[in-house]
Enzyme design. Structure first.
Site, PDB file in Angstrom:
ATOM      1  CD  GLU A  66     -30.094  16.492 -21.186  1.00 10.63           C
ATOM      2  OE1 GLU A  66     -28.870  16.455 -21.434  1.00 10.63           O
ATOM      3  OE2 GLU A  66     -30.611  17.300 -20.414  1.00 10.63           O
ATOM      4  CG  HIS A  85     -32.968  13.266 -17.409  1.00 11.26           C
ATOM      5  ND1 HIS A  85     -32.658  13.840 -16.211  1.00 11.26           N
ATOM      6  CD2 HIS A  85     -33.175  14.294 -18.284  1.00 11.26           C
ATOM      7  CE1 HIS A  85     -32.658  15.164 -16.343  1.00 11.26           C
ATOM      8  NE2 HIS A  85     -32.982  15.463 -17.587  1.00 11.26           N
ATOM      9  CG  HIS A  87     -37.024  17.598 -15.833  1.00 12.87           C
ATOM     10  ND1 HIS A  87     -37.259  18.360 -16.952  1.00 12.87           N
ATOM     11  CD2 HIS A  87     -35.768  17.112 -15.969  1.00 12.87           C
ATOM     12  CE1 HIS A  87     -36.197  18.337 -17.738  1.00 12.87           C
ATOM     13  NE2 HIS A  87     -35.283  17.579 -17.161  1.00 12.87           N
ATOM     14  CE1 TYR A 106     -35.271   0.087   4.425  1.00 11.12           C
ATOM     15  CE2 TYR A 106     -36.111   1.156   6.398  1.00 11.12           C
ATOM     16  CZ  TYR A 106     -36.292   0.307   5.315  1.00 11.12           C
ATOM     17  OH  TYR A 106     -37.493  -0.321   5.124  1.00 11.12           O
ATOM     18  CG  HIS A 148     -31.014  19.342 -15.717  1.00  9.55           C
ATOM     19  ND1 HIS A 148     -30.045  19.216 -16.704  1.00  9.55           N
ATOM     20  CD2 HIS A 148     -32.112  18.734 -16.219  1.00  9.55           C
ATOM     21  CE1 HIS A 148     -30.557  18.584 -17.746  1.00  9.55           C
ATOM     22  NE2 HIS A 148     -31.822  18.274 -17.471  1.00  9.55           N
ATOM     23  CE1 TYR A 201     -36.367  -4.553   0.689  1.00  7.55           C
ATOM     24  CE2 TYR A 201     -36.057  -2.695  -0.805  1.00  7.55           C
ATOM     25  CZ  TYR A 201     -36.764  -3.311   0.211  1.00  7.55           C
ATOM     26  OH  TYR A 201     -37.863  -2.693   0.749  1.00  7.55           O
TER      27      TYR A 201
END
Length: 205
Positions: A66, A85, A87, A106, A148, A201
């Site tokens: 990737e 990334h 899964h 929120y 994915h 934050y």
């Protein structure tokens, strides 16, 4: 390496699933393909140049398959210093349903707006998938990939990992809420106000 281990510890990735990267000036450090987090060593991380789109790398092992969307995200988003990334179970479940995550809580503001979008499907490692990802992250810091998984970004790995945890939590709350009934969605104006408050934050160095 530490980030990959943390994702596994948190149950957001397993084995050799998912991948991470860090910006290093004009280069990117990308976790290698097919190596479980527990077997990673610093010298195994592939180094790629942002200006080179050929897939060339430095290191003993090839980067994740990737690698393309990692490089393209950094090119499109100068503010991004780390990409994760994953899964993870609930985010991937929603991705298989091809549903965006709405403002059921929120904390969605941590991703820059009132939704975490779900981009269309394309085969892993392709320029087509990378294009979908870059567009989905144009004004967000998290996105689902149809059938994915998910991607989150941050100015550094610490904040990217924080967003990874928050994204999976949001996905879980939305999924369970939808099983119980129809979750009440917070209005967009409330989320945009919270986005402004969230600029200071989250985890700090």
């Amino acid at each position: 390496m530490d980030g990959a281990l943390e994702l596994e510890r948190l149950g957001l990735n397993h084995g050799a699933a998912g991948n991470l990267s860090l910006r290093e000036g004009a280069a990117v450090l990308v976790t290698p393909s097919g190596v479980p987090a527990r077997e990673l060593a610093p010298e195994a991380i592939a180094r790629m140049t942002l200006a080179d789109d050929s897939g060339a790398y430095e290191g003993p092992l090839p980067p994740s398959s990737e690698w393309r969307f990692h490089l393209d995200i950094y090119r499109a988003r100068p503010d991004v210093g780390a990409v994760v990334h994953m899964h993870s179970t609930y985010a991937t479940t929603l991705a298989t349903l091809r549903r965006e995550i709405p403002a059921v809580h929120y904390m969605i503001a941590a991703f820059g707006g009132p939704t975490v979008p779900c981009v269309g499907y394309a085969a892993y490692g392709t320029a087509e998938l990378s294009g979908l990802v870059v567009e989905g992250l144009r004004n967000r810091d998290g996105v689902l990939l149809a059938n994915h998984g998910a991607i989150v970004t941050g100015p550094d790995m610490r904040k990217a990992l924080w967003r990874a945890v928050e994204l999976e939590a949001l996905a879980r709350v939305y999924y369970l809420g939808a099983l119980a009934g129809a979750p009440v969605i917070l209005p967009d104006d409330e989320i945009w106000r919270t986005v402004e408050r969230f600029k200071t934050y989250g985890p700090r160095q």
